[in-house]
Scaffold this active site. Sequence first.
Site, mmCIF file in Angstrom:
data_model
loop_
_atom_site.group_PDB
_atom_site.id
_atom_site.type_symbol
_atom_site.label_atom_id
_atom_site.label_comp_id
_atom_site.label_asym_id
_atom_site.label_seq_id
_atom_site.Cartn_x
_atom_site.Cartn_y
_atom_site.Cartn_z
ATOM 1 N N GLY A 41 0.815 -1.211 0.000
ATOM 2 C CA GLY A 41 0.000 0.000 0.000
ATOM 3 C C GLY A 41 0.846 1.257 0.000
ATOM 4 O O GLY A 41 0.670 2.156 -0.831
ATOM 5 N N THR A 246 13.066 -5.606 -5.612
ATOM 6 C CA THR A 246 12.033 -5.372 -4.601
ATOM 7 C C THR A 246 11.249 -4.102 -4.924
ATOM 8 O O THR A 246 11.829 -3.039 -5.101
ATOM 9 C CB THR A 246 12.659 -5.226 -3.208
ATOM 10 O OG1 THR A 246 13.488 -6.346 -2.940
ATOM 11 C CG2 THR A 246 11.588 -5.123 -2.141
ATOM 12 N N ASP A 250 5.167 -2.922 -7.390
ATOM 13 C CA ASP A 250 4.448 -1.834 -6.726
ATOM 14 C C ASP A 250 4.648 -0.521 -7.476
ATOM 15 O O ASP A 250 3.723 0.291 -7.594
ATOM 16 C CB ASP A 250 4.920 -1.684 -5.281
ATOM 17 C CG ASP A 250 4.566 -2.883 -4.430
ATOM 18 O OD1 ASP A 250 3.585 -3.577 -4.759
ATOM 19 O OD2 ASP A 250 5.265 -3.125 -3.431
#
Length: 301
Positions: A41, A246, A250
């Site tokens: 998020g 990583t 997102d």
Amino acid sequence: MKKVVVLGSINMDMVMETDRLPKVGETLLGDTIDYYVGGKGANQAVAAARIGAPVSLIAKIGDDTFGSKVYQHLKQEKIDVEAVSTEKNIFTGVASIFKLKEDNAIVVLPGANMLLNEVDAVINEKTTAQDVFLTQLEIPLETVKKGLALAKEAGAITILNPAPYNESVLEMLPFVDIITPNETEFEGLLGRTLTDPEELEEEMLTWAKTHQTQLIVTRGSQGISYTTANDVVTIPAEKVAVVDTTGAGDTFNGILAACLAQGKTVAEAVRLAGFGATLSVTKLGAQTGMPTAAEIEHFAQ
């Protein structure tokens, strides 16, 4: 002005570099440790904000030191944190990331993220027909489903990043305008393993003919594929020196949502989000390499 509303998780990522993972019962000396604000998020909210979109984040943190640091960090990223609430007597989500030379291993402790339940009033207040609503699966699944249903009812564009994958995603599809799985998550949606790229594109075509939900599949080094009415379009990945993957997914999702909020077409949003994800892997840490609009524009030239 259109904005991005993100419903999702917040973690403090502790990235430990080591040559290899310890065996059971073994203690190793690592090399370095770094702390980064993470969680899908928070990551996606930062990615959207970095390219200039107004962003509201709906999330929960604990009443601990990590929670305070995360909250201040998000404010510095110019994210509306009015709906980031603090839960007493529980810790902020934590991810322990073991960074190896060519890969990583991650252990996540959800903490306050799993108490993100009462979202009705917040979503009704934050989300309008002018907005893009983005969520993932690192918070309670019923909360995700409720959030998508409320945002869809409000008339917003709804995006679901189905990670980490759970089969309950299939129940959420009526409330999802765009779904963004990676290849493994797409196999989860299909309920079987795919054998080659040609089969993947065939299944994507079948999806386009049988579902109302727009499908965008992120494929790592193979690029990004998305469905149109009668075809599958693939945008190849640009070659860069990879430091840390990583947060690449997102970054893609956050920029995709921001571009759609800015009025760009799906094709243009996917292209720019792909550039952004590529740039993000050139630095260590999920948010560290998330680019600005200017950096994406320069990279795209």
